[in-house]
Design a protein around this motif. Structure first.
Motif, PDB file in Angstrom:
ATOM      1  N   TYR A 184       0.814  -1.214   0.000  1.00  0.00           N
ATOM      2  CA  TYR A 184       0.000   0.000   0.000  1.00  0.00           C
ATOM      3  C   TYR A 184       0.847   1.264   0.000  1.00  0.00           C
ATOM      4  CZ  TYR A 184      -3.886  -3.099   1.388  1.00  0.00           C
ATOM      5  OH  TYR A 184      -4.833  -4.089   1.448  1.00  0.00           O
ATOM      6  N   PHE A 185       1.845   1.308   0.875  1.00  0.00           N
ATOM      7  CA  PHE A 185       2.641   2.524   1.034  1.00  0.00           C
ATOM      8  C   PHE A 185       3.547   2.765  -0.180  1.00  0.00           C
ATOM      9  CE2 PHE A 185       1.606   1.383   5.427  1.00  0.00           C
ATOM     10  CZ  PHE A 185       1.068   2.581   5.874  1.00  0.00           C
ATOM     11  N   LEU A 186       4.089   1.697  -0.738  1.00  0.00           N
ATOM     12  CA  LEU A 186       4.900   1.843  -1.948  1.00  0.00           C
ATOM     13  C   LEU A 186       4.043   2.330  -3.099  1.00  0.00           C
ATOM     14  CD1 LEU A 186       7.624   1.504  -3.338  1.00  0.00           C
ATOM     15  CD2 LEU A 186       7.033  -0.892  -3.786  1.00  0.00           C
ATOM     16  N   SER A 187       2.838   1.783  -3.204  1.00  0.00           N
ATOM     17  CA  SER A 187       1.909   2.223  -4.241  1.00  0.00           C
ATOM     18  C   SER A 187       1.565   3.698  -4.077  1.00  0.00           C
ATOM     19  CB  SER A 187       0.638   1.379  -4.186  1.00  0.00           C
ATOM     20  OG  SER A 187      -0.318   1.825  -5.120  1.00  0.00           O
ATOM     21  N   SER A 245      -9.063   8.668  -1.025  1.00  0.00           N
ATOM     22  CA  SER A 245      -8.734   9.210   0.289  1.00  0.00           C
ATOM     23  C   SER A 245      -8.682   8.071   1.305  1.00  0.00           C
ATOM     24  CB  SER A 245      -9.776  10.246   0.717  1.00  0.00           C
ATOM     25  OG  SER A 245      -9.654  10.526   2.100  1.00  0.00           O
ATOM     26  N   GLY A 246      -9.726   7.269   1.340  1.00  0.00           N
ATOM     27  CA  GLY A 246      -9.773   6.156   2.274  1.00  0.00           C
ATOM     28  C   GLY A 246     -10.204   6.557   3.676  1.00  0.00           C
ATOM     29  N   ASP A 247     -10.176   7.846   3.962  1.00  0.00           N
ATOM     30  CA  ASP A 247     -10.573   8.331   5.288  1.00  0.00           C
ATOM     31  C   ASP A 247     -10.901   9.818   5.174  1.00  0.00           C
ATOM     32  OD1 ASP A 247     -11.169   8.287   7.959  1.00  0.00           O
ATOM     33  OD2 ASP A 247      -9.094   8.344   8.647  1.00  0.00           O
ATOM     34  N   ALA A 248     -11.988  10.107   4.464  1.00  0.00           N
ATOM     35  CA  ALA A 248     -12.338  11.495   4.150  1.00  0.00           C
ATOM     36  C   ALA A 248     -13.084  12.147   5.309  1.00  0.00           C
ATOM     37  CB  ALA A 248     -13.177  11.547   2.873  1.00  0.00           C
ATOM     38  N   LEU A 283      -3.493  10.240   2.323  1.00  0.00           N
ATOM     39  CA  LEU A 283      -4.182   9.418   1.333  1.00  0.00           C
ATOM     40  C   LEU A 283      -3.903   7.936   1.551  1.00  0.00           C
ATOM     41  CD1 LEU A 283      -3.562  11.490  -1.932  1.00  0.00           C
ATOM     42  CD2 LEU A 283      -5.513  11.570  -0.380  1.00  0.00           C
ATOM     43  N   SER A 284      -4.734   7.116   0.929  1.00  0.00           N
ATOM     44  CA  SER A 284      -4.564   5.671   1.007  1.00  0.00           C
ATOM     45  C   SER A 284      -3.893   5.170  -0.271  1.00  0.00           C
ATOM     46  CB  SER A 284      -5.928   4.994   1.161  1.00  0.00           C
ATOM     47  OG  SER A 284      -5.815   3.593   1.008  1.00  0.00           O
ATOM     48  N   GLY A 285      -3.029   4.169  -0.108  1.00  0.00           N
ATOM     49  CA  GLY A 285      -2.396   3.548  -1.268  1.00  0.00           C
ATOM     50  C   GLY A 285      -3.070   2.248  -1.663  1.00  0.00           C
ATOM     51  N   ARG A 315     -14.272   0.678  -7.298  1.00  0.00           N
ATOM     52  CA  ARG A 315     -15.515   1.458  -7.265  1.00  0.00           C
ATOM     53  C   ARG A 315     -16.077   1.540  -5.851  1.00  0.00           C
ATOM     54  NH1 ARG A 315     -18.946  -0.458 -12.656  1.00  0.00           N
ATOM     55  NH2 ARG A 315     -17.465   0.329 -14.214  1.00  0.00           N
ATOM     56  N   ARG A 316     -15.917   0.457  -5.090  1.00  0.00           N
ATOM     57  CA  ARG A 316     -16.417   0.458  -3.719  1.00  0.00           C
ATOM     58  C   ARG A 316     -15.704   1.529  -2.888  1.00  0.00           C
ATOM     59  NH1 ARG A 316     -18.742  -2.622   0.385  1.00  0.00           N
ATOM     60  NH2 ARG A 316     -17.778  -2.244   2.414  1.00  0.00           N
ATOM     61  N   ARG A 317     -14.377   1.633  -3.029  1.00  0.00           N
ATOM     62  CA  ARG A 317     -13.631   2.616  -2.244  1.00  0.00           C
ATOM     63  C   ARG A 317     -13.944   4.039  -2.690  1.00  0.00           C
ATOM     64  NH1 ARG A 317      -8.909  -1.539  -2.203  1.00  0.00           N
ATOM     65  NH2 ARG A 317      -9.206  -2.442  -0.132  1.00  0.00           N
TER      66      ARG A 317
END
Length: 236
Positions: free
Chosen positions: A81-84, A158-161, A178-180, A185-187
Motif C-alpha cells: 500500500y505505502f509503496l503504491s 482518500s480512504g478516510d475522508a 491518502l490511502s495507497g 468502485r467500492r472505495r
C-alpha cells in the motif's frame, strides 16, 4: 522521479530533489532530528512534526501488529500500500496535480516480501484544518467535491475522508493522509459517502456502487438498532 537504495536494513524509495531526504531519515534513526510536535503516539503508529534545516516535515512510523501470518500471506499477492502511494503520488505531482500532500520518502524494513516497519516522510502543510470550522463555507465544500473527483480520476482514493484530513492552505484546499490501497468502485463510493455524511454535501456523483454501499450501511444500522432493543427487552 523516484530513486531506490538501501540504508542499513531499510529499503528506501525517495523523490529526486536537492533536499537530502535520506539524510533526514539518517538523522531520525540516530535521534538527531528535532521533534516539534507529536500528533499521534500509539503502539503501532507514531505521527510527528519534525524539523530539518529550518524546514518542517511530517514523519510517520507504522509498525504492523497482530495477524502476522495473514499479513505475510497477503504480501505475496497484494501490492504494498505505502509503496503504491508514493509511486502514484509522484506521478500526480509530475502531471502538475498539487492538491494532495506530497510524499518524499518511504523506508521499509523487509522480511522477504513482508514489511514489518514503515517510515514515511511527508510534506507539512501549514493552514487551517477543516475540523476547526464551526460551519464549512459552501465554496470550500465545492473545492472538496472538485478535488476528490480529481483524485478519483487519477486512480487514488482518500480512504478516510474526514475533516481532519483536509487543510485550507494559502494555496487552496489540500488533502492529506491518502490511502495507497487498490483503486476500486467500492472505495470511491466510500469516499463519496463520507463527503455526504461528514460534510453534508449533497452534490456528489452517485452510481450503483454508491447506492449498494448506502443500502448496506442502513441495513447494518437497523440490525444494530434491533440488537440494542432486544438487549433492553431481555435485560434483568
Amino acid at each position: 522521479m523516484l530513486h531506490k537504495t538501501k540504508y542499513n536494513n531499510l529499503t528506501l524509495c525517495f523523490k529526486e530533489s536537492r533536499v537530502p531526504y535520506n539524510e533526514i531519515l539518517e538523522d531520525f534513526v540516530h535521534l538527531r532530528l528535532p521533534i516539534r510536535k507529536v500528533f499521534r503516539n500509539k503502539d503501532n503508529t507514531k505521527v510527528m512534526l519534525v524539523q530539518h534545516q529550518e524546514q518542517l516535515y511530517i514523519l510517520k512510523v507504522f509498525k504492523p501488529n497482530g495477524k502476522k501470518i495473514e499479513r505475510v500471506l497477503k504480501s505475496f499477492f497484494r501490492k504494498d500500500y505505502f509503496l503504491s502511494l508514493i509511486q502514484l503520488n509522484d506521478e500526480l505531482w509530475s502531471r502538475g496535480m498539487r492538491f494532495q500532500n506530497d510524499v518524499y520518502l518511504l523506508a521499509q524494513r523487509k522480511q522477504g516480501p513482508y514489511t514489518d516497519l514503515y517510515i514515511m516522510l511527508n510534506e507539512y502543510i501549514p493552514g487551517t484544518v477543516l475540523n476547526e470550522f464551526d460551519v464549512i463555507p459552501e465554496v470550500i465544500k465545492q473545492d472538496l467535491v472538485h478535488n476528490m473527483a480529481l483524485l478519483h480520476q487519477h486512480k487514488l482514493i482518500s480512504g478516510d475522508a474526514h475533516k481532519g484530513n483536509f487543510i485550507l492552505s494559502e494555496h487552496g484546499l489540500r488533502i492529506i493522509d491518502l490511502s495507497g490501497k487498490k483503486f476500486t468502485r467500492r472505495r470511491v463510493a466510500e469516499d463519496r459517502l463520507a463527503l455526504e455524511s461528514r460534510f453534508n454535501i449533497k452534490e456528489i456523483e452517485r452510481d450503483f456502487s454508491y447506492y449498494l454501499l448506502k443500502a448496506k450501511f442502513h441495513l447494518r444500522q437497523k440490525i444494530k438498532s434491533g440488537k440494542h432493543v432486544l438487549a433492553k427487552m431481555f435485560a434483568f
